[in-house]
Every structure is written in C-alpha cells, then in structure tokens.
Design a protein around this motif. Structure first.
Motif, PDB file in Angstrom:
ATOM      1  N   MET A   1       0.830  -1.205   0.000  1.00  9.40           N
ATOM      2  CA  MET A   1       0.000   0.000   0.000  1.00  9.40           C
ATOM      3  C   MET A   1       0.858   1.246   0.000  1.00  9.40           C
ATOM      4  SD  MET A   1      -2.472  -1.481   2.981  1.00  9.40           S
ATOM      5  CE  MET A   1      -1.042  -2.330   3.648  1.00  9.40           C
ATOM      6  N   ALA A   2       0.278   2.346  -0.459  1.00  5.47           N
ATOM      7  CA  ALA A   2       0.874   3.664  -0.265  1.00  5.47           C
ATOM      8  C   ALA A   2       0.394   4.194   1.075  1.00  5.47           C
ATOM      9  CB  ALA A   2       0.473   4.602  -1.392  1.00  5.47           C
ATOM     10  N   LEU A   3       1.294   4.783   1.831  1.00  7.29           N
ATOM     11  CA  LEU A   3       0.963   5.285   3.159  1.00  7.29           C
ATOM     12  C   LEU A   3       0.866   6.799   3.148  1.00  7.29           C
ATOM     13  CD1 LEU A   3       0.656   4.733   6.266  1.00  7.29           C
ATOM     14  CD2 LEU A   3       3.128   5.141   6.414  1.00  7.29           C
ATOM     15  N   VAL A   4      -0.239   7.323   3.667  1.00  6.51           N
ATOM     16  CA  VAL A   4      -0.391   8.750   3.946  1.00  6.51           C
ATOM     17  C   VAL A   4      -0.346   8.893   5.459  1.00  6.51           C
ATOM     18  CG1 VAL A   4      -1.826  10.799   3.713  1.00  6.51           C
ATOM     19  CG2 VAL A   4      -1.764   9.103   1.866  1.00  6.51           C
TER      20      VAL A   4
ATOM     21  N   ASN B   1       5.740   5.147  -2.790  1.00  7.65           N
ATOM     22  CA  ASN B   1       5.123   6.456  -3.042  1.00  7.65           C
ATOM     23  C   ASN B   1       4.333   6.920  -1.824  1.00  7.65           C
ATOM     24  OD1 ASN B   1       3.333   4.300  -3.578  1.00  7.65           O
ATOM     25  ND2 ASN B   1       2.052   5.548  -4.919  1.00  7.65           N
ATOM     26  N   ASN B   2       5.027   6.963  -0.685  1.00  4.39           N
ATOM     27  CA  ASN B   2       4.422   7.320   0.595  1.00  4.39           C
ATOM     28  C   ASN B   2       4.646   8.801   0.887  1.00  4.39           C
ATOM     29  OD1 ASN B   2       4.018   4.412   1.049  1.00  4.39           O
ATOM     30  ND2 ASN B   2       6.239   4.382   1.342  1.00  4.39           N
ATOM     31  N   ILE B   3       3.892   9.327   1.855  1.00  3.29           N
ATOM     32  CA  ILE B   3       4.023  10.753   2.166  1.00  3.29           C
ATOM     33  C   ILE B   3       3.708  11.015   3.631  1.00  3.29           C
ATOM     34  CG2 ILE B   3       1.644  11.252   1.413  1.00  3.29           C
ATOM     35  CD1 ILE B   3       2.773  13.954   0.313  1.00  3.29           C
ATOM     36  N   HIS B   4       4.530  11.850   4.256  1.00  5.36           N
ATOM     37  CA  HIS B   4       4.272  12.366   5.595  1.00  5.36           C
ATOM     38  C   HIS B   4       3.636  13.751   5.469  1.00  5.36           C
ATOM     39  CE1 HIS B   4       7.105   9.407   7.296  1.00  5.36           C
ATOM     40  NE2 HIS B   4       8.077   9.888   6.538  1.00  5.36           N
TER      41      HIS B   4
END
Length: 320
Positions: free
Chosen positions: A148-151, A186-189
């Motif tokens: 999964m992509a993590l937000v 392709n994750n984002i903080h």
C-alpha cells in the motif's frame, strides 16, 4: 459499492433524538457492536496498547477516550453530503486483547486478530494505542490488499531504526513496514516538524519511499494544495492513512505522548481528510490519544472527528 451490502438491512447508530447521547453503549458514535450485526463492511477496532512509547505513556486508554468523544457525532456529514451509517454496515468490534509486557508478542496478537477481522472483506479504522499498532494493522491490511501507499499524519517521521534494543517502538513502525514489503515507494508524511536526531534520518526516510509536507509548508499550500500533493503522490494505489494525533498542535491535542509545538489545527486536518474520497482508501488508524494529559476531552473529540471523517470517506466509496 461494497459488494453485497445493498441486499442486507443496515443497522445504524443510535438516534440521539430518541436516546440522549450520554446514555447507551459507548461504542464509537454508538454504532452497533460487531456481534449484533450479521456482517460488517467497515469496522472500528480499538487496540489499547502503549508499551512501545518513548515518553508519556497512557495511550492504552485512547480507544475508550475516543469512543467517549464520539458521543457528540450526529449521522449526517454536510461537508461530504453523506449519511455514512445509512449506506453500508458499520460496527464497533471492541478492543483487541494483547500482552502489555511483551511488544513482539503483542504485535503478533494484534496482527492475528486484525487479520481475522479483515478476512471477511471488511475495512477497518483502528483506534490506538501508541503508533506501534500501525505495524500490525498494516500487516493485516497487506494480507488483503498487498503493498500500500501510506499517507502519514504526524509530527514525527516514525521511520527510525529503534531504541534501547527494541526494533518495534512507536517511532519505528514505518521503517519495519517498508522492510517487510508492506509499503510501496510512493508514501508521504504530512505535518512533520520539530527537532530530529540527525540529518541522516531525512536521508533514510527518503530511501523508504517517503516525501514530506512539513508544517511550515501547510500555511502556504492550504488544505486543497495538500490534498492535490497527496493525490499526485499516491495515485490509484491502495492507500492506508495513519493519523498520529500529535500532528495537531498541542493547543488542539494536548493529550498525547510526544507533543510538538507548531502543529496543524483540527480544522486543517479535518479538511484535508475530507479530500480523500477520491483515494483508494483501504484502511486507517488514529493513534496516540493519551487521555491522562487531555483537558475537557479536547484531544478525544478531535480524534473522534478525525475518525468520523475517515468513516464518512468509506461511506462515500460505498455509495458510488
């Protein structure tokens, strides 16, 4: 549309115009318990575990506090134009029982129970507990959805190596998740701020597939700009959203384990989450509510409304 829900009668939350909101079951938003419905599409699950914290303990009492804060929630979300509890079956699955003395054992117990709950095809919003519970939640979601992509909303990166000989703490879940192949690249903080241990932490974090929207950037971007950046980053990948309540400024969330000055307002966070109805959302958690440090349920109410917006997004997806 969540498959099969259109043919089943839906049991909604208790009507607050019939029974006062301070009465009845303390389930989230006074939803039915899982055992009271034949099948659930979306679950709220408590994980009262906080043995992996590095500063203030107390998040083991977070699930109950968030449920209490949710008593104020009504059934219609005007910002998203949805009555989520009317379009698919929501239920409160209660709390996962886990070992408070052994982090590794607890993580395995949480993984097993959440995996069992998701095996029916349900989605879940997990109420922590400290942020280490995101790791077993991601493991369970991965068993259904793959990488999964993590937000990730947080004041901190939570991609650190470990502390005091422990490789699973509330500051390590996403490093472990990336190493285990649970996450894409392709994750984002969102909301990162404050001091860190070393500049190399940022280099390591980028190597785990993360980009960062810092709190100083939020004023310039606004909620719409943040949502656009997130959509661009994650695309059509299955998305897991993890919300550490310390992403909020201590003025909006004093009841948390590692508060950092200069955070988001609750209004900003809620507005961003409302923009997620176009994401392929498959799971979420809301963690690090430590009610012993709260005042007048400020943090609990904020976390309850974050959870409500996430549930509303699931409702919007089911209504399509």
């Amino acid at each position: 549309m969540i498959e099969g829900n259109e043919s089943r009668p839906i049991i909604g939350a208790v009507d607050p115009t019939v029974q006062p909101r301070y009465a009845g079951w303390t389930t989230f938003a006074r939803l039915p318990r899982l055992e009271d419905v034949p099948r659930a599409d979306v679950l709220v699950v408590g994980v009262p575990f906080d043995s992996a914290v590095t500063y203030r303990p107390g998040a083991r009492f977070g699930p109950n506090a968030v449920r209490q804060g949710s008593r104020l929630i009504r059934g219609y979300n005007p910002a998203l134009d949805i009555k989520p509890f009317d379009v698919c079956q929501f239920a409160d699955a209660g709390d996962v029982a886990c070992n408070p003395f052994d982090i590794a054992d607890a993580v395995n117990q949480i993984t097993a129970e959440l995996t069992g709950l998701l095996s029916s095809g349900a989605r879940a919003v997990v109420l922590g507990g400290d942020h280490s519970v995101a790791l077993p939640s991601l493991r369970a979601a991965h068993s259904v959805h793959g990488p999964m992509a993590l937000v990730h909303f947080d004041a901190h990166l939570d991609t650190f190596e470990g502390m005091y000989g422990a490789d699973i703490t509330h500051g390590t879940p996403f490093r472990r998740a990336f190493e285990e192949g649970l996450l894409r690249d392709n994750n984002i903080h969102v909301g990162v701020r404050g001091s860190i241990y070393d500049k190399q932490d940022l280099v390591n974090d980028a190597g785990f597939g993360f980009s960062i929207i810092t709190c100083p950037e939020i004023d310039k971007m606004g909620a719409e700009g943040i949502v656009d950046r997130i959509r661009e980053r994650v695309g059509d990948a299955p998305v897991y959203v993890s919300v550490d309540i310390d992403v909020l400024d201590p003025a909006h969330a004093p009841g948390t384990g590692t508060p950092e000055a200069g955070g988001m307002s609750s209004r900003e966070l809620l507005e961003v989450i409302r923009g997620f109805d176009e994401l392929n959302l498959v799971g979420a958690d809301v963690v690090e509510v430590s009610p012993a440090y709260d005042h007048a349920e400020i943090t609990a109410v904020a976390a309850a409304n974050v959870t409500w917006e996430l549930l509303s997004v699931f409702g919007r997806k089911a209504a399509r």
